[in-house]
Motif scaffolding. Sequence first.
Motif, PDB file in Angstrom:
ATOM      1  N   VAL A   1      -0.393  -3.205  -8.556  1.00  0.00           N
ATOM      2  CA  VAL A   1       0.642  -2.195  -8.322  1.00  0.00           C
ATOM      3  C   VAL A   1       0.462  -1.655  -6.909  1.00  0.00           C
ATOM      4  CG1 VAL A   1       1.587   0.011  -9.081  1.00  0.00           C
ATOM      5  CG2 VAL A   1       0.700  -1.608 -10.765  1.00  0.00           C
ATOM      6  N   LYS A   2       1.492  -1.780  -6.088  1.00  0.00           N
ATOM      7  CA  LYS A   2       1.396  -1.410  -4.675  1.00  0.00           C
ATOM      8  C   LYS A   2       2.027  -0.048  -4.411  1.00  0.00           C
ATOM      9  CE  LYS A   2       3.723  -5.071  -3.785  1.00  0.00           C
ATOM     10  NZ  LYS A   2       4.498  -6.141  -3.096  1.00  0.00           N
ATOM     11  N   LEU A   3       1.609   0.565  -3.307  1.00  0.00           N
ATOM     12  CA  LEU A   3       2.288   1.759  -2.819  1.00  0.00           C
ATOM     13  C   LEU A   3       3.577   1.335  -2.114  1.00  0.00           C
ATOM     14  CD1 LEU A   3      -0.460   4.080  -1.269  1.00  0.00           C
ATOM     15  CD2 LEU A   3       1.037   4.609  -3.174  1.00  0.00           C
ATOM     16  N   PRO A   4       4.613   2.160  -2.152  1.00  0.00           N
ATOM     17  CA  PRO A   4       5.850   1.804  -1.451  1.00  0.00           C
ATOM     18  C   PRO A   4       5.653   1.857   0.056  1.00  0.00           C
ATOM     19  CG  PRO A   4       5.990   4.030  -2.309  1.00  0.00           C
ATOM     20  CD  PRO A   4       4.729   3.437  -2.865  1.00  0.00           C
ATOM     21  N   SER A   5       6.382   1.033   0.775  1.00  0.00           N
ATOM     22  CA  SER A   5       6.344   1.078   2.238  1.00  0.00           C
ATOM     23  C   SER A   5       7.186   2.243   2.736  1.00  0.00           C
ATOM     24  CB  SER A   5       6.899  -0.226   2.809  1.00  0.00           C
ATOM     25  OG  SER A   5       8.289  -0.330   2.532  1.00  0.00           O
ATOM     26  N   VAL A   6       7.032   2.565   4.002  1.00  0.00           N
ATOM     27  CA  VAL A   6       7.799   3.661   4.589  1.00  0.00           C
ATOM     28  C   VAL A   6       9.294   3.376   4.484  1.00  0.00           C
ATOM     29  CG1 VAL A   6       8.290   4.923   6.725  1.00  0.00           C
ATOM     30  CG2 VAL A   6       5.928   4.294   6.153  1.00  0.00           C
ATOM     31  N   MET A   7       9.696   2.160   4.750  1.00  0.00           N
ATOM     32  CA  MET A   7      11.119   1.813   4.686  1.00  0.00           C
ATOM     33  C   MET A   7      11.657   1.940   3.263  1.00  0.00           C
ATOM     34  SD  MET A   7      13.827   1.119   6.234  1.00  0.00           S
ATOM     35  CE  MET A   7      13.089   0.903   7.867  1.00  0.00           C
TER      36      MET A   7
ATOM     37  N   ILE B   1       9.637  -0.752 -10.397  1.00  0.00           N
ATOM     38  CA  ILE B   1       9.551  -2.118 -10.945  1.00  0.00           C
ATOM     39  C   ILE B   1       9.305  -3.128  -9.827  1.00  0.00           C
ATOM     40  CG2 ILE B   1      10.905  -3.929 -12.065  1.00  0.00           C
ATOM     41  CD1 ILE B   1      12.183  -1.726 -13.784  1.00  0.00           C
ATOM     42  N   LYS B   2       9.945  -2.916  -8.689  1.00  0.00           N
ATOM     43  CA  LYS B   2       9.734  -3.813  -7.546  1.00  0.00           C
ATOM     44  C   LYS B   2       8.284  -3.761  -7.060  1.00  0.00           C
ATOM     45  CE  LYS B   2      11.442  -4.838  -2.882  1.00  0.00           C
ATOM     46  NZ  LYS B   2      11.527  -6.282  -3.159  1.00  0.00           N
ATOM     47  N   LEU B   3       7.645  -2.593  -7.206  1.00  0.00           N
ATOM     48  CA  LEU B   3       6.265  -2.426  -6.737  1.00  0.00           C
ATOM     49  C   LEU B   3       5.235  -2.914  -7.754  1.00  0.00           C
ATOM     50  CD1 LEU B   3       6.609   1.144  -5.170  1.00  0.00           C
ATOM     51  CD2 LEU B   3       6.369  -1.015  -3.936  1.00  0.00           C
ATOM     52  N   GLY B   4       5.702  -3.339  -8.932  1.00  0.00           N
ATOM     53  CA  GLY B   4       4.775  -3.897  -9.907  1.00  0.00           C
ATOM     54  C   GLY B   4       4.584  -3.080 -11.161  1.00  0.00           C
TER      55      GLY B   4
ATOM     56  N   VAL C   1       5.123   6.403  -8.800  1.00  0.00           N
ATOM     57  CA  VAL C   1       5.407   5.329  -7.848  1.00  0.00           C
ATOM     58  C   VAL C   1       4.617   5.498  -6.552  1.00  0.00           C
ATOM     59  CG1 VAL C   1       7.268   4.314  -6.467  1.00  0.00           C
ATOM     60  CG2 VAL C   1       7.664   4.875  -8.855  1.00  0.00           C
ATOM     61  N   GLY C   2       4.221   6.742  -6.216  1.00  0.00           N
ATOM     62  CA  GLY C   2       3.417   6.972  -5.012  1.00  0.00           C
ATOM     63  C   GLY C   2       4.226   7.277  -3.767  1.00  0.00           C
ATOM     64  N   VAL C   3       5.425   7.847  -3.951  1.00  0.00           N
ATOM     65  CA  VAL C   3       6.284   8.122  -2.800  1.00  0.00           C
ATOM     66  C   VAL C   3       5.662   9.167  -1.871  1.00  0.00           C
ATOM     67  CG1 VAL C   3       8.497   9.148  -2.129  1.00  0.00           C
ATOM     68  CG2 VAL C   3       8.419   7.415  -3.927  1.00  0.00           C
ATOM     69  N   LEU C   4       5.187  10.278  -2.448  1.00  0.00           N
ATOM     70  CA  LEU C   4       4.638  11.344  -1.603  1.00  0.00           C
ATOM     71  C   LEU C   4       3.346  10.914  -0.908  1.00  0.00           C
ATOM     72  CD1 LEU C   4       5.339  14.547  -3.726  1.00  0.00           C
ATOM     73  CD2 LEU C   4       6.559  13.708  -1.721  1.00  0.00           C
TER      74      LEU C   4
ATOM     75  N   GLU D   1      -8.907   7.320  -4.431  1.00  0.00           N
ATOM     76  CA  GLU D   1      -7.454   7.273  -4.257  1.00  0.00           C
ATOM     77  C   GLU D   1      -6.921   5.868  -4.501  1.00  0.00           C
ATOM     78  OE1 GLU D   1      -4.038   8.187  -0.867  1.00  0.00           O
ATOM     79  OE2 GLU D   1      -6.145   8.589  -0.436  1.00  0.00           O
ATOM     80  N   LEU D   2      -7.673   4.878  -4.027  1.00  0.00           N
ATOM     81  CA  LEU D   2      -7.238   3.491  -4.226  1.00  0.00           C
ATOM     82  C   LEU D   2      -7.178   3.140  -5.700  1.00  0.00           C
ATOM     83  CD1 LEU D   2      -6.524   0.972  -2.526  1.00  0.00           C
ATOM     84  CD2 LEU D   2      -8.919   0.264  -2.776  1.00  0.00           C
ATOM     85  N   MET D   3      -8.125   3.662  -6.462  1.00  0.00           N
ATOM     86  CA  MET D   3      -8.162   3.375  -7.892  1.00  0.00           C
ATOM     87  C   MET D   3      -6.949   3.987  -8.607  1.00  0.00           C
ATOM     88  SD  MET D   3     -10.699   1.453  -8.677  1.00  0.00           S
ATOM     89  CE  MET D   3     -10.910   1.744 -10.428  1.00  0.00           C
ATOM     90  N   THR D   4      -6.460   5.105  -8.102  1.00  0.00           N
ATOM     91  CA  THR D   4      -5.335   5.771  -8.765  1.00  0.00           C
ATOM     92  C   THR D   4      -4.000   5.129  -8.416  1.00  0.00           C
ATOM     93  OG1 THR D   4      -5.138   7.395  -6.994  1.00  0.00           O
ATOM     94  CG2 THR D   4      -6.546   7.972  -8.864  1.00  0.00           C
ATOM     95  N   VAL D   5      -3.869   4.576  -7.209  1.00  0.00           N
ATOM     96  CA  VAL D   5      -2.578   4.038  -6.782  1.00  0.00           C
ATOM     97  C   VAL D   5      -2.478   2.516  -6.935  1.00  0.00           C
ATOM     98  CG1 VAL D   5      -2.179   5.913  -5.178  1.00  0.00           C
ATOM     99  CG2 VAL D   5      -3.270   3.849  -4.358  1.00  0.00           C
TER     100      VAL D   5
END
Length: 483
Positions: free
Chosen positions: A7-13, A53-56, A334-337, A474-478
């Motif tokens: 599961v990835k963090l979203p990119s800035v874009m 869903i796109k991020l996994g 999703v990890g937006v903030l 933090e990596l473990m949570t996201v």
Amino acid sequence: MEKQTIVKLPSVMQVIIALGIFLALAFSFTSKLNLPIQLALYIGWFVIIALGIKLGHDYKSLEKAATKGIANGLGAVLILLAVGSLVGTWIAGGIVPTIIYYGLEAIHPSIFLLATMIICSLTALATGTSWGAAGTAGIAMMGIGQGLGIPAPMTAGAVLSGCYFGDKMSPLSDSVILASSMSNVEIMEHIKGMLPIALISYIITGILFTAVGFHYAGSVDMSQVDSVIAAMDKQFVISPLSFIPVIIVLVLLAFRLPSFPVISFGSLLGIVWAIMVQGMDPLKAINAAWAPFSISSGVEFIDAILNRGGMSSMLGSVAVIIFGLGFGGLLDKVGVLQTIARLFERRVNSAGSLAVSTIATAFLGNVFGSAMYVSLILTPKICAKNYDRLGYQRKNLSRNAEFGGTLTSGMVPWSDNGIYMASILGVATFSYAPFMWLSFVCIIVTIVTSYMGWFVDRCPPASAEQLAEDDEDELMTVKRLTS
């Protein structure tokens, strides 16, 4: 064999596109299309779900995050309904009319705005709740202000300036407890850290409201005030005894009893006063707890300020808060903030930039999390590493998170505070927001003093090993692995 997905963090874009779509919906629905904000939040759910869903993420986990976000904020929904009931029964019982009546007789127009801020701040300080203060003293001051001919948005700004100041200085406040605990700071240390800047800002704001009050003093038509007083006396039984329910509710809240049962009990007292003091039919008195109170006095001001209240008047606000809480839960999942915070992290190298980044993160928590509690939970978690890395005490973090999260929460039309304050005060969020002078002054003073190095407490910077441990946590949570 189980299939594992990273599961990835979203990119800035991705964040810019998703939040851009939501903001476009929110502003166009409220400002251009005259559509309810509830629909914008509802559609926003599916925008963030698609990103997740796109991020996994799988749909079930996203749905669970939304419902968890709603569950965490249901206490606010209960209080909102209780306050709606309180307002309806206190109007029916003559309690609010009595406060307005005596206020119009006693408060001079030149000091009205200053008095409003002071009265609301003392109420919030004693009770530990800005919502309770706005729902009691705030409503009464709105009525007095309209009777004196003061613009409603300006009166609302004075009400909220007082309510939020008192709330921030009270050890009974839920937001104070939340901001301090999330930053690992003792409550009284947190309040002491806020006190110098809060007092400076309070004095400046008081001077501003006093200056504006003198401007309006000369334009008040006292004959109109007298006619409103006479009409109020004709419609209701005005008696000092009507202050008894107010005193009882404020004392119970000051003793740190739970807000929901206390406000509900206040609503019951309103029903008793409607029957015993106003001579109202018992069924009509009870119905005032659900349906807006109805009066036709022939005086436009009285009808406008008193035809309101009841739980049913709050149902639209309840829907906004439910959708907003779920939206905030999805953003957290999703990890937006977190992505936004990492943008700030690259530019944080001083106490001033720390203050700016923390306040901005907290404000964005309100904008995109739609609830103050989302902001106060996520902001310390996101920003704490920067304070440790640069060697600043955590009470600077809790103060900046509090100012950025709490003082701006009422400015966002789709946040829990923005919806509540607009509903209870009868003024649109975008109308009163420019007059929330304490919030603006406090944030400006915080940023300026931080850049100057004033009211900033240092500590030894965290070691590289400690920061590495924080990064790993933090990596473990996201980057959770899901089967």
